[in-house]
Design a protein around this motif. Structure first.
Motif, PDB file in Angstrom:
ATOM      1  N   ASN A 136      -6.361 -11.798  -3.019  1.00  0.00           N
ATOM      2  CA  ASN A 136      -6.384 -13.219  -2.703  1.00  0.00           C
ATOM      3  C   ASN A 136      -7.793 -13.626  -2.309  1.00  0.00           C
ATOM      4  OD1 ASN A 136      -3.516 -13.995  -2.953  1.00  0.00           O
ATOM      5  ND2 ASN A 136      -3.272 -12.388  -1.432  1.00  0.00           N
TER       6      ASN A 136
ATOM      7  N   PRO B 131      -5.625 -16.439  -6.505  1.00  0.00           N
ATOM      8  CA  PRO B 131      -4.972 -15.128  -6.547  1.00  0.00           C
ATOM      9  C   PRO B 131      -5.344 -14.405  -7.850  1.00  0.00           C
ATOM     10  CG  PRO B 131      -3.411 -16.843  -7.121  1.00  0.00           C
ATOM     11  CD  PRO B 131      -4.709 -17.533  -6.788  1.00  0.00           C
ATOM     12  N   LEU B 132      -5.470 -13.099  -7.765  1.00  0.00           N
ATOM     13  CA  LEU B 132      -5.831 -12.309  -8.935  1.00  0.00           C
ATOM     14  C   LEU B 132      -5.164 -10.949  -8.824  1.00  0.00           C
ATOM     15  CD1 LEU B 132      -7.666 -11.924 -11.495  1.00  0.00           C
ATOM     16  CD2 LEU B 132      -9.385 -11.023  -9.922  1.00  0.00           C
ATOM     17  N   THR B 133      -4.478 -10.536  -9.872  1.00  0.00           N
ATOM     18  CA  THR B 133      -3.880  -9.207  -9.900  1.00  0.00           C
ATOM     19  C   THR B 133      -4.805  -8.289 -10.683  1.00  0.00           C
ATOM     20  OG1 THR B 133      -1.672 -10.154  -9.831  1.00  0.00           O
ATOM     21  CG2 THR B 133      -1.852  -7.869 -10.559  1.00  0.00           C
ATOM     22  N   VAL B 134      -5.236  -7.215 -10.027  1.00  0.00           N
ATOM     23  CA  VAL B 134      -6.112  -6.226 -10.647  1.00  0.00           C
ATOM     24  C   VAL B 134      -5.422  -4.868 -10.548  1.00  0.00           C
ATOM     25  CG1 VAL B 134      -8.367  -5.097 -10.563  1.00  0.00           C
ATOM     26  CG2 VAL B 134      -8.172  -7.532 -10.017  1.00  0.00           C
ATOM     27  N   ARG B 135      -5.102  -4.303 -11.695  1.00  0.00           N
ATOM     28  CA  ARG B 135      -4.446  -2.996 -11.769  1.00  0.00           C
ATOM     29  C   ARG B 135      -3.242  -2.900 -10.833  1.00  0.00           C
ATOM     30  NH1 ARG B 135      -9.202   1.346 -13.023  1.00  0.00           N
ATOM     31  NH2 ARG B 135     -10.317  -0.010 -14.453  1.00  0.00           N
ATOM     32  N   GLY B 136      -2.416  -3.952 -10.869  1.00  0.00           N
ATOM     33  CA  GLY B 136      -1.192  -3.969 -10.095  1.00  0.00           C
ATOM     34  C   GLY B 136      -1.342  -4.368  -8.641  1.00  0.00           C
ATOM     35  N   THR B 137      -2.555  -4.649  -8.213  1.00  0.00           N
ATOM     36  CA  THR B 137      -2.791  -5.050  -6.828  1.00  0.00           C
ATOM     37  C   THR B 137      -3.153  -6.521  -6.782  1.00  0.00           C
ATOM     38  OG1 THR B 137      -3.588  -2.838  -6.266  1.00  0.00           O
ATOM     39  CG2 THR B 137      -4.204  -4.631  -4.772  1.00  0.00           C
ATOM     40  N   MET B 138      -2.448  -7.273  -5.930  1.00  0.00           N
ATOM     41  CA  MET B 138      -2.734  -8.694  -5.776  1.00  0.00           C
ATOM     42  C   MET B 138      -3.897  -8.859  -4.812  1.00  0.00           C
ATOM     43  SD  MET B 138      -2.345 -11.877  -6.340  1.00  0.00           S
ATOM     44  CE  MET B 138      -0.815 -12.119  -7.209  1.00  0.00           C
TER      45      MET B 138
END
Length: 174
Positions: free
Chosen positions: A126, A117-124
């Motif tokens: 997967n 999982p990775l959060t980029v600019r508030g978006t998760m």
């Protein structure tokens, strides 16, 4: 024989970082020969809303380390993003390469289907280990490495494609 996650990531990152280090040295020499303030190169941007050369190198470092940390479930080596000189950038590249060289292949291999999982600019987002390396980490890393190359070229540093690729003499043996 198939390629492993380790083979398609860690050695690729190391080679590109070594090539980036050599490009930076050419940038430093160019600035010194021409009497150009180092900050003119280090603060260079392709466009005003883009990050400068220093940040491009920091993001390449972060992306390569982050891949190993996320997939291999390793402890990160924090770096402060405060590099403001060629020496400091070279030290960061060297620390990143040392970190990557210490990553055991078995930490990545076999984790092709692991959840990442990775959060980029508030978006998760997967990913699986495989999709993270191939569709995010490698493209993101090379975006920043290429942008660093372009910034140096834009400022007149005499580097070319073989500087980016590292030449064929340094190609890994088959």
């Amino acid at each position: 024989m198939s390629l492993s996650l380790y083979e398609v990531s860690v050695p690729v990152f190391i080679r590109a970082l070594e090539n980036l280090s050599a490009q930076l040295e050419k940038g430093r020499a160019f600035a010194d020969e021409r009497g150009i303030a180092h900050g003119e190169l280090l603060d260079a941007r392709l466009y005003e809303d883009m990050a400068p050369l220093t940040a491009q190198i920091q993001r390449a470092s972060d992306t390569s380390k982050g891949m190993a940390v996320r997939i291999g479930q390793l402890d990160n080596v924090a770096m402060a993003d405060d590099e403001d000189s060629f020496d400091a950038l070279q030290q960061r590249i060297a620390r990143t390469i040392a970190f990557l060289r210490a990553v055991p292949a078995e930490a990545l291999n076999g984790r092709e289907d692991a959840e990442v999982p990775l959060t980029v600019r508030g978006t998760m987002l997967n990913f699986t280990g495989r999709s993270y390396v191939l569709s995010f980490a490698l493209p993101n890393f090379f975006f920043h490495v290429t942008t660093a190359y372009a910034l140096l070229r834009h400022k007149g540093v005499p580097i070319g494609k073989l500087d980016f690729l590292g030449g064929y003499a340094s190609a890994p043996a088959e």
